[in-house]
Enzyme design. Structure first.
Site, PDB file in Angstrom:
ATOM      1  N   LYS A 140       0.729  -6.180  -9.130  1.00 23.82           N
ATOM      2  CA  LYS A 140       0.708  -6.713  -7.799  1.00 23.82           C
ATOM      3  C   LYS A 140      -0.302  -7.943  -7.494  1.00 23.82           C
ATOM      4  CE  LYS A 140       2.772  -3.276  -5.108  1.00 23.82           C
ATOM      5  NZ  LYS A 140       2.493  -2.268  -3.763  1.00 23.82           N
TER       6      LYS A 140
ATOM      7  N   ASN B   4       4.909  -7.941  -4.106  1.00 28.22           N
ATOM      8  CA  ASN B   4       5.844  -6.802  -4.742  1.00 28.22           C
ATOM      9  C   ASN B   4       7.104  -7.014  -4.826  1.00 28.22           C
ATOM     10  OD1 ASN B   4       7.098  -6.535  -1.995  1.00 28.22           O
ATOM     11  ND2 ASN B   4       7.234  -4.361  -2.212  1.00 28.22           N
TER      12      ASN B   4
ATOM     13  N   ASP C 169       6.545  -4.774   1.223  1.00 27.95           N
ATOM     14  CA  ASP C 169       6.017  -3.399   1.598  1.00 27.95           C
ATOM     15  C   ASP C 169       5.779  -3.315   3.036  1.00 27.95           C
ATOM     16  OD1 ASP C 169       5.915  -2.175  -1.096  1.00 27.95           O
ATOM     17  OD2 ASP C 169       3.866  -2.843  -1.516  1.00 27.95           O
TER      18      ASP C 169
ATOM     19  N   ALA D 246      -8.019  -0.251   1.078  1.00 23.87           N
ATOM     20  CA  ALA D 246      -7.933  -1.698   1.344  1.00 23.87           C
ATOM     21  C   ALA D 246      -7.131  -2.509   0.329  1.00 23.87           C
ATOM     22  CB  ALA D 246      -9.153  -2.491   1.485  1.00 23.87           C
TER      23      ALA D 246
ATOM     24  N   GLY E  17      -3.540  -3.316  -2.228  1.00 26.25           N
ATOM     25  CA  GLY E  17      -2.375  -4.145  -1.679  1.00 26.25           C
ATOM     26  C   GLY E  17      -1.311  -3.143  -0.829  1.00 26.25           C
TER      27      GLY E  17
ATOM     28  N   ASN F 156     -12.204   2.003   4.074  1.00 26.29           N
ATOM     29  CA  ASN F 156     -12.141   1.979   2.574  1.00 26.29           C
ATOM     30  C   ASN F 156     -13.400   2.119   1.741  1.00 26.29           C
ATOM     31  OD1 ASN F 156     -10.557   1.230   0.522  1.00 26.29           O
ATOM     32  ND2 ASN F 156     -12.204  -0.568  -0.059  1.00 26.29           N
ATOM     33  N   ARG F 157     -13.285   2.821   0.664  1.00 21.57           N
ATOM     34  CA  ARG F 157     -14.537   3.546   0.153  1.00 21.57           C
ATOM     35  C   ARG F 157     -15.632   2.329  -0.167  1.00 21.57           C
ATOM     36  NH1 ARG F 157     -13.048   5.941  -5.678  1.00 21.57           N
ATOM     37  NH2 ARG F 157     -12.285   3.618  -5.873  1.00 21.57           N
ATOM     38  N   THR F 158     -14.879   1.233  -0.872  1.00 19.51           N
ATOM     39  CA  THR F 158     -16.087   0.205  -1.222  1.00 19.51           C
ATOM     40  C   THR F 158     -16.047  -0.810   0.133  1.00 19.51           C
ATOM     41  OG1 THR F 158     -15.266   0.325  -3.544  1.00 19.51           O
ATOM     42  CG2 THR F 158     -16.553  -1.575  -2.788  1.00 19.51           C
TER      43      THR F 158
HETATM   44  N1  LIG Z   1       5.649   4.090  -0.759  1.00 19.86           N
HETATM   45  C1  LIG Z   1       5.370   2.872  -1.134  1.00 19.86           C
HETATM   46  O1  LIG Z   1       6.501   2.029  -1.009  1.00 19.86           O
HETATM   47  C2  LIG Z   1       4.238   2.341  -1.631  1.00 19.86           C
HETATM   48  C3  LIG Z   1       3.709   0.952  -1.665  1.00 19.86           C
HETATM   49  C4  LIG Z   1       2.671   0.333  -2.018  1.00 19.86           C
HETATM   50  C5  LIG Z   1       1.628   1.262  -2.163  1.00 19.86           C
HETATM   51  N2  LIG Z   1       2.013   2.709  -2.217  1.00 19.86           N
HETATM   52  C6  LIG Z   1       0.981   3.648  -2.683  1.00 19.86           C
HETATM   53  O2  LIG Z   1      -0.077   3.433  -1.885  1.00 19.86           O
HETATM   54  C7  LIG Z   1      -1.379   3.875  -2.646  1.00 19.86           C
HETATM   55  C8  LIG Z   1      -2.040   2.708  -2.798  1.00 19.86           C
HETATM   56  O3  LIG Z   1      -1.543   1.737  -3.904  1.00 19.86           O
HETATM   57  P1  LIG Z   1      -2.060   0.355  -3.804  1.00 19.86           P
HETATM   58  O4  LIG Z   1      -1.232  -0.571  -4.583  1.00 19.86           O
HETATM   59  O5  LIG Z   1      -2.788  -0.258  -2.802  1.00 19.86           O
HETATM   60  O6  LIG Z   1      -3.575   0.615  -4.836  1.00 19.86           O
HETATM   61  P2  LIG Z   1      -4.792  -0.441  -5.129  1.00 19.86           P
HETATM   62  O7  LIG Z   1      -4.515  -1.848  -4.824  1.00 19.86           O
HETATM   63  O8  LIG Z   1      -5.149  -0.051  -6.444  1.00 19.86           O
HETATM   64  O9  LIG Z   1      -5.705   0.285  -4.041  1.00 19.86           O
HETATM   65  C9  LIG Z   1      -6.079   1.205  -3.990  1.00 19.86           C
HETATM   66  C10 LIG Z   1      -7.233   1.599  -2.607  1.00 19.86           C
HETATM   67  O10 LIG Z   1      -7.520   3.071  -2.777  1.00 19.86           O
HETATM   68  C11 LIG Z   1      -8.955   3.308  -2.761  1.00 19.86           C
HETATM   69  N3  LIG Z   1      -9.379   4.278  -3.634  1.00 19.86           N
HETATM   70  C12 LIG Z   1      -8.910   4.669  -4.893  1.00 19.86           C
HETATM   71  N4  LIG Z   1      -9.204   5.733  -5.370  1.00 19.86           N
HETATM   72  C13 LIG Z   1     -10.038   6.287  -4.157  1.00 19.86           C
HETATM   73  C14 LIG Z   1     -10.503   7.604  -3.848  1.00 19.86           C
HETATM   74  N5  LIG Z   1     -10.830   8.368  -5.190  1.00 19.86           N
HETATM   75  N6  LIG Z   1     -11.240   7.569  -2.866  1.00 19.86           N
HETATM   76  C15 LIG Z   1     -11.194   6.937  -1.859  1.00 19.86           C
HETATM   77  N7  LIG Z   1     -10.399   5.725  -2.087  1.00 19.86           N
HETATM   78  C16 LIG Z   1      -9.904   5.492  -3.080  1.00 19.86           C
HETATM   79  C17 LIG Z   1      -9.546   1.910  -3.286  1.00 19.86           C
HETATM   80  O11 LIG Z   1     -10.890   1.780  -2.689  1.00 19.86           O
HETATM   81  P3  LIG Z   1     -11.765   0.849  -3.415  1.00 19.86           P
HETATM   82  O12 LIG Z   1     -11.719  -0.407  -2.820  1.00 19.86           O
HETATM   83  O13 LIG Z   1     -13.076   1.715  -3.069  1.00 19.86           O
HETATM   84  O14 LIG Z   1     -11.630   0.947  -4.798  1.00 19.86           O
HETATM   85  C18 LIG Z   1      -8.625   0.828  -2.817  1.00 19.86           C
HETATM   86  O15 LIG Z   1      -8.827   0.720  -1.537  1.00 19.86           O
HETATM   87  C19 LIG Z   1      -0.757   4.339  -4.005  1.00 19.86           C
HETATM   88  O16 LIG Z   1      -0.504   5.613  -4.278  1.00 19.86           O
HETATM   89  C20 LIG Z   1       0.737   3.976  -4.146  1.00 19.86           C
HETATM   90  O17 LIG Z   1       1.720   4.591  -4.783  1.00 19.86           O
HETATM   91  C21 LIG Z   1       3.195   3.062  -1.749  1.00 19.86           C
END
Ligand SMILES: NC(=O)c1ccc[n+]([C@@H]2O[C@H](COP(=O)([O-])OP(=O)(O)OC[C@H]3O[C@@H](n4cnc5c(N)ncnc54)[C@H](OP(=O)(O)O)[C@@H]3O)[C@@H](O)[C@H]2O)c1
Length: 273
Positions: free
Chosen positions: A61, A82, A97, A121, A123, A143-145
């Site tokens: 992404k 996306n 998204d 925080a 995508g 957000n954690r970080t």
């Molecule tokens: N339904 C849909 O259409 C759709 C679309 C997009 C995304 N999603 C879902 O949304 C979720 C996030 O996706 P993303 O693309 O945004 O991922 P990403 O870019 O990797 O971001 C992950 C985020 O989650 C935080 N995080 C990760 N592990 C954590 C933990 N153990 N405890 C607390 N915070 C944690 C990270 O915080 P840090 O900054 O601290 O690392 C970061 O803010 C996924 O499950 C994905 O499948 C769903």
């Protein structure tokens, strides 16, 4: 016409929804879910093979921006792409998204003037926060970080309030959105303490696999209304279909195909267990 998706870990939902929607409108097209870690190679293949559209998920992404010819305003504001659209050899990076999230949430609650807490925080979280702010909600990001959360909030023009744990000290919210990978392919994992889930709120989990996460179960047990990440997938797929074909899909057909794919997946898991 060839469309599809690129993902490190491709799932079955996109194929099911797009194939059904193509058939319903008698559009001569095929949709393939490509599993690849090679972002540059995938975009080169899109150009070489004339693939019309590609959905983009993890881990592509952010890094796909290096290989496209242009990025839409929304994708630039969110900081993630996306969807790729091939316009006569020019590859444009879009983000739908946020539309998926807003349409999914709007099925459950009005958005304008509501108070929303968004956790994550990345995508996904940034797309949801962007969409909610654009729809007129007052959005606070967690957000954690801290540095990443602060940077995302500043870029989106919303508030940042600390780590997810800070939600326990937060003022009341109307809408809670979870967008971290916690709970993804894990029916028991939950990031948010059930005690902070408000009975009068709408709780949305972006995690779409499993469709009913531990967070959604806990929220319902507290009396909250819930929205599954599968609704976001449905609506963002519908928007992708419109971009690829220039036509509005039959949403009911896509929804049925998604439901069937979810049931198939659950059946396969039960057989495998
Ligand atoms: N339904 C849909 O259409 C759709 C679309 C997009 C995304 N999603 C879902 O949304 C979720 C996030 O996706 P993303 O693309 O945004 O991922 P990403 O870019 O990797 O971001 C992950 C985020 O989650 C935080 N995080 C990760 N592990 C954590 C933990 N153990 N405890 C607390 N915070 C944690 C990270 O915080 P840090 O900054 O601290 O690392 C970061 O803010 C996924 O499950 C994905 O499948 C769903």
């Amino acid at each position: 016409m060839l469309c599809g998706s690129i993902a490190g870990r491709p799932g079955p939902f996109g194929v099911a929804m797009h194939t059904a929607a193509f058939r319903a409108l008698a559009i001569d097209a095929v949709y393939v879910a490509f599993g690849t870690e090679d972002t540059a190679g995938a975009v080169a293949a899109m150009r070489a093979l004339g693939i019309r559209g590609l959905g983009v998920t993890m881990p592509h992404k952010q890094r796909v921006a290096d290989y496209v010819d242009a990025v839409s305003d929304e994708a630039r504001a969110i900081g993630a792409i996306n969807t790729l659209l091939n316009e006569a050899g020019r590859i444009i990076g879009h983000n739908v998204d946020w539309i998926g999230a807003i349409r999914a949430l709007a099925e459950a609650t009005p958005l304008a003037g509501r108070t929303a807490a968004v956790i994550g925080a990345g995508g996904g979280g940034r797309a949801i926060a962007y969409g909610l702010a654009r729809a007129g909600a007052r959005v606070t990001l967690y957000n954690r970080t801290r540095a990443r959360g602060e940077a995302a909030a500043a870029a989106l023009g919303i508030a940042f309030a600390g780590a997810p744990e800070a939600l326990s000290e937060a003022p009341a919210y109307d809408i809670l959105c979870h967008a971290t990978p916690v709970g993804f392919h894990d029916e028991r994992a939950i990031l948010i303490a059930p005690e902070v889930l408000r009975a009068d709120a709408v709780v949305f989990d972006a995690v779409a696999q499993p469709p009913d996460t531990a967070l959604l179960t806990a929220a319902r047990a507290r009396g909250a209304r819930t929205v599954s990440g599968t609704r976001m997938q449905l609506h963002q797929a519908a928007q992708q279909f419109a971009l690829y074909t220039g036509r509005a899909p039959d949403l009911a057909v896509m929804e049925q195909a998604l439901q069937d794919a979810i049931l198939r997946l659950q059946r396969d898991r039960t057989v495998a267990a």
